[in-house]
Design a protein around this motif. Structure first.
Motif, PDB file in Angstrom:
ATOM      1  N   HIS A  61       2.547  -3.269   6.500  1.00 29.71           N
ATOM      2  CA  HIS A  61       3.518  -2.368   7.132  1.00 29.71           C
ATOM      3  C   HIS A  61       4.735  -2.264   6.226  1.00 29.71           C
ATOM      4  O   HIS A  61       4.779  -2.873   5.140  1.00 29.71           O
ATOM      5  N   ALA A  62       5.725  -1.514   6.669  1.00 29.78           N
ATOM      6  CA  ALA A  62       6.904  -1.271   5.835  1.00 29.78           C
ATOM      7  C   ALA A  62       7.711  -2.534   5.582  1.00 29.78           C
ATOM      8  O   ALA A  62       8.374  -2.642   4.547  1.00 29.78           O
ATOM      9  N   ALA A  63       7.675  -3.498   6.504  1.00 34.72           N
ATOM     10  CA  ALA A  63       8.382  -4.759   6.256  1.00 34.72           C
ATOM     11  C   ALA A  63       7.818  -5.431   5.015  1.00 34.72           C
ATOM     12  O   ALA A  63       8.561  -5.963   4.180  1.00 34.72           O
ATOM     13  N   ASP A  64       6.492  -5.385   4.859  1.00 35.95           N
ATOM     14  CA  ASP A  64       5.850  -5.983   3.682  1.00 35.95           C
ATOM     15  C   ASP A  64       6.170  -5.188   2.420  1.00 35.95           C
ATOM     16  O   ASP A  64       6.462  -5.770   1.363  1.00 35.95           O
ATOM     17  N   PRO A  86       4.296   2.466   8.704  1.00 37.95           N
ATOM     18  CA  PRO A  86       3.272   2.194   7.686  1.00 37.95           C
ATOM     19  C   PRO A  86       3.910   1.757   6.374  1.00 37.95           C
ATOM     20  O   PRO A  86       5.042   2.136   6.050  1.00 37.95           O
ATOM     21  N   ALA A  87       3.168   0.969   5.614  1.00 32.70           N
ATOM     22  CA  ALA A  87       3.659   0.494   4.319  1.00 32.70           C
ATOM     23  C   ALA A  87       3.857   1.662   3.367  1.00 32.70           C
ATOM     24  O   ALA A  87       3.105   2.645   3.391  1.00 32.70           O
ATOM     25  N   THR A 135       3.634  -1.428  -4.734  1.00 29.00           N
ATOM     26  CA  THR A 135       2.676  -1.905  -3.725  1.00 29.00           C
ATOM     27  C   THR A 135       1.245  -1.838  -4.251  1.00 29.00           C
ATOM     28  O   THR A 135       0.419  -2.692  -3.904  1.00 29.00           O
ATOM     29  N   ARG A 136       0.949  -0.830  -5.086  1.00 27.31           N
ATOM     30  CA  ARG A 136      -0.406  -0.745  -5.640  1.00 27.31           C
ATOM     31  C   ARG A 136      -0.693  -1.919  -6.580  1.00 27.31           C
ATOM     32  O   ARG A 136      -1.805  -2.463  -6.590  1.00 27.31           O
ATOM     33  N   CYS A 137       0.293  -2.306  -7.368  1.00 31.62           N
ATOM     34  CA  CYS A 137       0.114  -3.451  -8.273  1.00 31.62           C
ATOM     35  C   CYS A 137      -0.145  -4.732  -7.496  1.00 31.62           C
ATOM     36  O   CYS A 137      -1.029  -5.528  -7.846  1.00 31.62           O
ATOM     37  N   TRP A 138       0.607  -4.954  -6.426  1.00 33.32           N
ATOM     38  CA  TRP A 138       0.409  -6.162  -5.628  1.00 33.32           C
ATOM     39  C   TRP A 138      -0.921  -6.132  -4.887  1.00 33.32           C
ATOM     40  O   TRP A 138      -1.566  -7.157  -4.690  1.00 33.32           O
TER      41      TRP A 138
END
Length: 433
Positions: A398-401, A379-380, A386-389
């Motif tokens: 996912h975690a890659a992202d 999971p991401a 990540t919240r800003c994006w």
């Protein structure tokens, strides 16, 4: 502003944004750009390698140097540096001097203008205080562009972590087992104590601790002692309980036997740490992992499923630490087993980079692909970045992202390096006629 203009000149030259007007040198010779060359972002030397330009109909192949002013050539001492002898064209915003190479060759110079829309858009990105600064155009970025850019950033992040693994391999004479242990230990610091755990792990010699691996108490004594946590100046007299004294006695024996030197306990950070992240707890978990032979690199390469990898690292503490977070301080009983969120971070920051690094070194594409696939199964991460994006319109699947977005923040956004970013490139094109 001068540095800003030079960056923009690089961008204009690299992407051929010099408009439709004929190009010419300062002395009126026609310039035709066949190939702007390869942008040199890492090494010292000219800004663009292997460029091809026609000057007055004659083809020149060589390097290109870019400056705000011609006189910067002398300010940077290129006139005495033989590395610039192969420059065939000097790009400037203002020609205020003739320039020569160290071997005496006078260089042709060309004044290049930065389009107004490009200056305006880049300045807007630099001045924007909201993160990410390009948020206005994110909803309009084609999904394929987002996917391709994030995939490239994920690989970049894996490659940067591979560099750290390679440093560990260099320091340990190519020992993958030790490189794995040091990487694992660093990530047991979960950010706050990462550096301290790394320094600690570098002191753990498998030839020494391996002789006592079957006894988890001795392993824990070795680990705690090397961490500098069995120091009476750190532990108040009233907290030196029987377990502390047993560990201290055992470590004194091991220290004398192997000539051990612990790291300073001052390296550990406790401020704002949740008790489950205290070094004592993490070291006890590592002692069990090591004693139970779960910290073997061969297991890492042989274990393929996500559930099996999580099970490999799902570990609790030894008995004493079930009721303690620090020496002599009792707490409510808990096995303090690593939670799924922590396990996921270990897989992201330890397993995936090691598989990728090993795959690259051994030219084993399957291992490298497993590293990438593992990130896509996890999971991401949820954090400020990540919240800003996500608010801007890009949700990590996912975690890659999420690793890609962290790479983007740390290596592009923080340094305002928008000129190398795919999103920044689209922002810069706004208003282009």
């Amino acid at each position: 502003m001068e540095q800003l203009m030079e960056y923009l000149l690089h961008y204009v030259w690299q992407h051929r944004l010099y408009g439709l007007a004929p190009l010419a040198t300062t002395d009126g010779q026609a310039v035709d750009v066949i190939d702007p060359g390869v942008h040199n972002l890492v090494n010292s030397g000219p800004d663009f390698f292997n460029a091809k330009v026609k000057i007055n109909g004659m083809l020149w192949a060589g390097n290109v140097e870019v400056h705000e002013r011609s006189s910067d050539w002398f300010r940077h001492h290129h006139d005495t540096d033989a590395a610039y002898n192969n420059v065939v064209l000097h790009i400037v915003s203002a020609a205020d001097a003739e320039v020569r190479t160290a071997d005496g060759k006078q260089l042709p110079q060309m004044v290049l203008s930065v389009p107004d829309y490009l200056q305006h858009n880049y300045q807007a990105l630099i001045d924007e205080e909201t993160y990410p600064p390009c948020y206005r155009i994110i909803p309009h970025v084609p999904p394929l562009t987002v996917h391709n850019w994030l995939s490239r950033l994920t690989v970049e992040r894996l490659e940067s972590k591979t560099d750290r693994v390679q440093q560990y391999l260099h320091r340990t004479g190519g020992d993958w087992e030790r490189a794995f242990f040091i990487t694992l230990a660093r990530n047991f610091g979960f950010g706050t104590n990462a550096q301290a755990f790394e320094q600690w792990a570098l002191t753990i010699d498998p030839q020494q601790i391996g002789k006592h691996r079957d006894d988890v108490f001795q392993v824990e004594a070795f680990f705690m002692g090397q961490a500098g946590l069995l120091d009476d100046t750190l532990v108040k007299a009233e907290r030196r309980d029987s377990y502390y004294m047993r560990l201290k006695s055992e470590y004194a024996f091991l220290q004398h036997k192997f000539g051990l030197t612990p790291i300073s306990h001052a390296q550990w950070r406790f401020g704002r740490l949740r008790p489950q992240n205290f070094p004592h707890v993490r070291l006890s978990q590592l002692a069990r992992l090591y004693s139970e032979r779960r910290a073997d690199f061969s297991l890492l390469t042989e274990t393929s499923s996500l559930d099996a990898l999580r099970a490999l690292f799902r570990i609790g503490v030894t008995n004493y630490w079930r009721t303690h977070y620090a020496f002599g301080e009792e707490s409510r009983e808990s096995d303090k087993t690593l939670q799924t969120s922590s396990l996921n971070l270990l897989l992201i920051n330890t397993v995936s980079p090691l598989l990728f690094a090993c795959g690259r070194q051994r030219m084993d594409e399957d291992l490298a692909e497993r590293a990438f696939a593992l990130l896509e199964q996890l999971p991401a991460e949820r954090n400020y970045i990540t919240r800003c994006w996500e608010r801007a319109g890009i949700k990590a699947a996912h975690a890659a992202d999420s690793q890609a977005l962290i790479q983007l923040r740390q290596h592009y956004c923080d340094g305002k390096d928008c000129l190398r970013c795919q999103f920044g490139a689209l922002y810069l094109k706004q208003g282009r006629s």
